[in-house]
Design a protein around this motif. Structure first.
Motif, PDB file in Angstrom:
ATOM      1  N   PRO A 140       0.839  -1.206   0.000  1.00  0.00           N
ATOM      2  CA  PRO A 140       0.000   0.000   0.000  1.00  0.00           C
ATOM      3  C   PRO A 140       0.872   1.253   0.000  1.00  0.00           C
ATOM      4  O   PRO A 140       2.023   1.240   0.462  1.00  0.00           O
ATOM      5  CB  PRO A 140      -0.788  -0.125   1.308  1.00  0.00           C
ATOM      6  CG  PRO A 140      -0.736  -1.579   1.661  1.00  0.00           C
ATOM      7  CD  PRO A 140       0.581  -2.072   1.162  1.00  0.00           C
ATOM      8  N   SER A 141       0.342   2.345  -0.483  1.00  0.00           N
ATOM      9  CA  SER A 141       1.124   3.578  -0.581  1.00  0.00           C
ATOM     10  C   SER A 141       1.568   4.100   0.786  1.00  0.00           C
ATOM     11  O   SER A 141       2.590   4.785   0.888  1.00  0.00           O
ATOM     12  CB  SER A 141       0.319   4.664  -1.308  1.00  0.00           C
ATOM     13  OG  SER A 141      -0.907   4.902  -0.628  1.00  0.00           O
ATOM     14  N   ASP A 142       0.818   3.762   1.840  1.00  0.00           N
ATOM     15  CA  ASP A 142       1.192   4.210   3.186  1.00  0.00           C
ATOM     16  C   ASP A 142       1.979   3.162   3.956  1.00  0.00           C
ATOM     17  O   ASP A 142       2.155   3.271   5.175  1.00  0.00           O
ATOM     18  CB  ASP A 142      -0.056   4.612   3.978  1.00  0.00           C
ATOM     19  CG  ASP A 142      -1.051   3.461   4.154  1.00  0.00           C
ATOM     20  OD1 ASP A 142      -0.810   2.361   3.591  1.00  0.00           O
ATOM     21  OD2 ASP A 142      -2.067   3.642   4.842  1.00  0.00           O
ATOM     22  N   SER A 143       2.471   2.157   3.273  1.00  0.00           N
ATOM     23  CA  SER A 143       3.242   1.100   3.917  1.00  0.00           C
ATOM     24  C   SER A 143       4.551   1.644   4.489  1.00  0.00           C
ATOM     25  O   SER A 143       5.169   2.537   3.897  1.00  0.00           O
ATOM     26  CB  SER A 143       3.554  -0.006   2.898  1.00  0.00           C
ATOM     27  OG  SER A 143       4.514  -0.919   3.423  1.00  0.00           O
ATOM     28  N   PRO A 144       5.002   1.084   5.608  1.00  0.00           N
ATOM     29  CA  PRO A 144       6.307   1.494   6.143  1.00  0.00           C
ATOM     30  C   PRO A 144       7.465   0.989   5.293  1.00  0.00           C
ATOM     31  O   PRO A 144       8.601   1.439   5.464  1.00  0.00           O
ATOM     32  CB  PRO A 144       6.333   0.852   7.531  1.00  0.00           C
ATOM     33  CG  PRO A 144       5.410  -0.329   7.424  1.00  0.00           C
ATOM     34  CD  PRO A 144       4.319   0.120   6.488  1.00  0.00           C
ATOM     35  N   THR A 153      -5.777  -6.559  -4.326  1.00  0.00           N
ATOM     36  CA  THR A 153      -5.610  -5.139  -4.018  1.00  0.00           C
ATOM     37  C   THR A 153      -6.415  -4.743  -2.796  1.00  0.00           C
ATOM     38  O   THR A 153      -5.941  -3.998  -1.926  1.00  0.00           O
ATOM     39  CB  THR A 153      -6.037  -4.280  -5.225  1.00  0.00           C
ATOM     40  OG1 THR A 153      -5.185  -4.579  -6.332  1.00  0.00           O
ATOM     41  CG2 THR A 153      -5.954  -2.797  -4.897  1.00  0.00           C
ATOM     42  N   GLN A 154      -7.630  -5.250  -2.693  1.00  0.00           N
ATOM     43  CA  GLN A 154      -8.476  -4.929  -1.547  1.00  0.00           C
ATOM     44  C   GLN A 154      -7.865  -5.427  -0.252  1.00  0.00           C
ATOM     45  O   GLN A 154      -7.909  -4.738   0.786  1.00  0.00           O
ATOM     46  CB  GLN A 154      -9.876  -5.536  -1.734  1.00  0.00           C
ATOM     47  CG  GLN A 154     -10.900  -5.074  -0.707  1.00  0.00           C
ATOM     48  CD  GLN A 154     -11.101  -3.567  -0.718  1.00  0.00           C
ATOM     49  OE1 GLN A 154     -11.105  -2.941  -1.768  1.00  0.00           O
ATOM     50  NE2 GLN A 154     -11.231  -2.966   0.453  1.00  0.00           N
ATOM     51  N   ALA A 155      -7.265  -6.608  -0.287  1.00  0.00           N
ATOM     52  CA  ALA A 155      -6.611  -7.154   0.902  1.00  0.00           C
ATOM     53  C   ALA A 155      -5.443  -6.275   1.338  1.00  0.00           C
ATOM     54  O   ALA A 155      -5.190  -6.100   2.539  1.00  0.00           O
ATOM     55  CB  ALA A 155      -6.129  -8.576   0.623  1.00  0.00           C
ATOM     56  N   LEU A 156      -4.737  -5.707   0.371  1.00  0.00           N
ATOM     57  CA  LEU A 156      -3.647  -4.781   0.697  1.00  0.00           C
ATOM     58  C   LEU A 156      -4.190  -3.503   1.321  1.00  0.00           C
ATOM     59  O   LEU A 156      -3.681  -3.031   2.344  1.00  0.00           O
ATOM     60  CB  LEU A 156      -2.873  -4.423  -0.576  1.00  0.00           C
ATOM     61  CG  LEU A 156      -1.852  -5.418  -1.109  1.00  0.00           C
ATOM     62  CD1 LEU A 156      -1.425  -5.011  -2.514  1.00  0.00           C
ATOM     63  CD2 LEU A 156      -0.643  -5.514  -0.195  1.00  0.00           C
ATOM     64  N   VAL A 194      -3.238  -7.895   4.507  1.00  0.00           N
ATOM     65  CA  VAL A 194      -1.882  -8.349   4.174  1.00  0.00           C
ATOM     66  C   VAL A 194      -0.966  -7.135   4.059  1.00  0.00           C
ATOM     67  O   VAL A 194      -1.427  -5.995   3.951  1.00  0.00           O
ATOM     68  CB  VAL A 194      -1.866  -9.156   2.858  1.00  0.00           C
ATOM     69  CG1 VAL A 194      -2.716 -10.413   2.982  1.00  0.00           C
ATOM     70  CG2 VAL A 194      -2.323  -8.298   1.686  1.00  0.00           C
ATOM     71  N   ALA A 195       0.348  -7.424   4.066  1.00  0.00           N
ATOM     72  CA  ALA A 195       1.328  -6.345   4.008  1.00  0.00           C
ATOM     73  C   ALA A 195       1.905  -6.140   2.618  1.00  0.00           C
ATOM     74  O   ALA A 195       2.368  -5.044   2.286  1.00  0.00           O
ATOM     75  CB  ALA A 195       2.461  -6.619   4.993  1.00  0.00           C
ATOM     76  N   ALA A 196       1.912  -7.209   1.809  1.00  0.00           N
ATOM     77  CA  ALA A 196       2.538  -7.129   0.482  1.00  0.00           C
ATOM     78  C   ALA A 196       1.855  -8.115  -0.449  1.00  0.00           C
ATOM     79  O   ALA A 196       1.147  -9.030  -0.008  1.00  0.00           O
ATOM     80  CB  ALA A 196       4.033  -7.438   0.577  1.00  0.00           C
ATOM     81  N   ARG A 203      -2.336   4.450  -5.225  1.00  0.00           N
ATOM     82  CA  ARG A 203      -2.881   3.634  -4.139  1.00  0.00           C
ATOM     83  C   ARG A 203      -1.904   2.534  -3.719  1.00  0.00           C
ATOM     84  O   ARG A 203      -1.869   2.143  -2.552  1.00  0.00           O
ATOM     85  CB  ARG A 203      -4.210   3.003  -4.558  1.00  0.00           C
ATOM     86  CG  ARG A 203      -5.280   4.004  -4.934  1.00  0.00           C
ATOM     87  CD  ARG A 203      -6.571   3.301  -5.345  1.00  0.00           C
ATOM     88  NE  ARG A 203      -7.304   2.811  -4.193  1.00  0.00           N
ATOM     89  CZ  ARG A 203      -8.339   1.968  -4.262  1.00  0.00           C
ATOM     90  NH1 ARG A 203      -8.711   1.500  -5.447  1.00  0.00           N
ATOM     91  NH2 ARG A 203      -8.961   1.583  -3.182  1.00  0.00           N
ATOM     92  N   LEU A 204      -1.111   2.061  -4.673  1.00  0.00           N
ATOM     93  CA  LEU A 204      -0.111   1.048  -4.377  1.00  0.00           C
ATOM     94  C   LEU A 204       1.273   1.570  -4.745  1.00  0.00           C
ATOM     95  O   LEU A 204       1.418   2.372  -5.661  1.00  0.00           O
ATOM     96  CB  LEU A 204      -0.392  -0.240  -5.165  1.00  0.00           C
ATOM     97  CG  LEU A 204      -1.699  -0.975  -4.881  1.00  0.00           C
ATOM     98  CD1 LEU A 204      -1.787  -2.232  -5.741  1.00  0.00           C
ATOM     99  CD2 LEU A 204      -1.824  -1.337  -3.404  1.00  0.00           C
TER     100      LEU A 204
END
Length: 284
Positions: free
Chosen positions: A96-100, A157-160, A165-167, A183-184
C-alpha cells in the motif's frame, strides 16, 4: 481452447489471436471455447483426447503447467504438441502507498526477521509461486510464510488496502492502474532485466534472483504429424506478426518472448523442474 473462463489471461490471448487471424485472413473460421477448471488441467485433458485432430489449439502457460504438477494431472505437456511460447507477463511486488516499507530491502528485512508479521497475497497460484521464490531468495522457509490466497487482482488489491496483508505479488497489467493512481507502491518488477517502458527496478537488480514469468504457450493435440505441427506453428508465427497482435501486446503490457522447436522442449523441462522444486518447498 482457453482453459479458463472468459475474461482471464488465457482467454484474452485466445481472443486476440482469433481477431488477428480473422482480420488478416490467416484462419477465417477461428472459434474460441472456454473450458475452465482445476487450474487449466481439465482443458488439457480435453485436448489430450483429441489426438490427431489437427484443427485444435489450446492456450496454456505457467499456471497450467503448475497445476499439472500440483494436481498430479494424468495429462501433461508431454502428451500434447507444444508449438510456441509467445508472450509473458511479469509480476510486480507491491505494498500500500502508506506502507512502512519504502523499498524491497525494507520489506525483505522485516519479513526475514519475523515471517509471521508480514503476510502476503496474490491473485492466483502463479503469484504464490513468485512469493515462494521471494522467500527462498530472502532466506525464509516457505513453510513459515503466511500467504492469503485471493481470487484475482481486484481481491488482492483490496486485501492490501484494508490491511489484511502487508505485500502482494501481482501481475503488472493487473496492478498498473493502482500503481499509477498512487494507491499502491511498486517495489520491484519480477524480471531478469529492466523492461522498456516500465520504470520499476527488477528483483535481480536489487539482489534477489527471482525471475519466474507468467508465459503463454500454444499447444496442439498429440498424435499429429511433424508436417501438421509445422503448419500450426506457422499459423501462430504469422498471427503474432500482424498489426492487430502487436497492438494487443502493447495494450496488455505483454513482453514478447518467442520460443519454439528444440528450445521450447528444453524450456518446458526446465520450468517443470523449477516449479516442482517450489511445490516441494511448500510441502505440496
Amino acid at each position: 481452447m482457453a482453459p479458463a473462463a472468459a475474461g482471464g489471461g488465457w482467454d484474452t490471448v485466445a481472443r486476440e489471436m482469433q481477431q488477428a487471424q480473422r482480420a488478416n485472413g490467416i484462419v477465417n473460421n477461428t472459434q474460441v471455447i472456454n473450458v475452465p477448471g482445476a487450474g487449466g488441467t481439465i482443458a488439457l485433458e480435453n485436448l489430450g483426447v483429441l489426438s490427431g485432430e489437427v484443427n485444435n489449439m489450446m492456450v496454456g502457460g505457467t499456471g497450467q503447467l503448475a497445476a499439472t504438477i500440483q494436481y498430479d494431472s494424468s495429462t501433461t505437456y508431454k502428451d500434447v504438441s507444444p508449438l510456441a511460447v509467445t508472450v509473458e507477463e511479469y509480476d510486480v511486488i507491491v505494498v500500500p502507498s502508506d506502507s512502512p516499507y519504502k523499498t524491497l530491502a525494507d520489506l525483505m528485512k522485516a519479513w526475514s526477521q519475523n515471517p509471521g508479521d508480514v503476510p502476503w497475497t496474490g491473485g492466483g497460484s502463479f503469484d504464490q509461486l513468485v512469493v515462494t521464490e521471494m522467500a527462498i531468495a530472502g532466506g525464509i522457509k516457505p513453510a513459515d510464510m503466511i500467504y492469503v490466497s485471493s481470487d484475482g487482482g481486484g481481491e488482492s488489491t483490496q486485501a492490501l488496502l484494508n490491511g489484511t496483508v502487508a505485500a502482494a505479488a501481482s501481475g503488472y497489467p493487473d496492478s498498473i492502474g493502482q500503481i499509477e493512481s498512487g494507491r499502491l507502491r511498486a517495489l520491484a518488477l519480477v524480471a531478469k532485466e529492466p523492461v522498456e517502458g516500465i520504470d520499476i527496478p527488477t528483483t535481480v537488480d536489487q539482489g534477489y534472483d527471482v525471475t519466474l514469468a507468467n508465459w503463454r504457450i500454444l499447444v496442439a493435440p498429440g498424435g499429429i504429424t511433424e508436417e501438421e505441427k509445422q503448419e500450426l506453428e506457422s499459423i501462430v508465427l504469422e498471427t503474432i506478426e500482424t498489426p492487430e497482435w502487436q497492438e494487443a501486446v502493447d495494450r496488455y503490457n505483454w513482453n514478447e518472448n518467442l520460443i519454439t522447436g528444440d528450445e521450447l522442449q528444453q524450456f518446458i523441462q526446465d520450468e517443470t523442474e523449477r516449479i516442482t522444486a517450489l511445490y516441494e518447498e511448500l510441502g505440496l
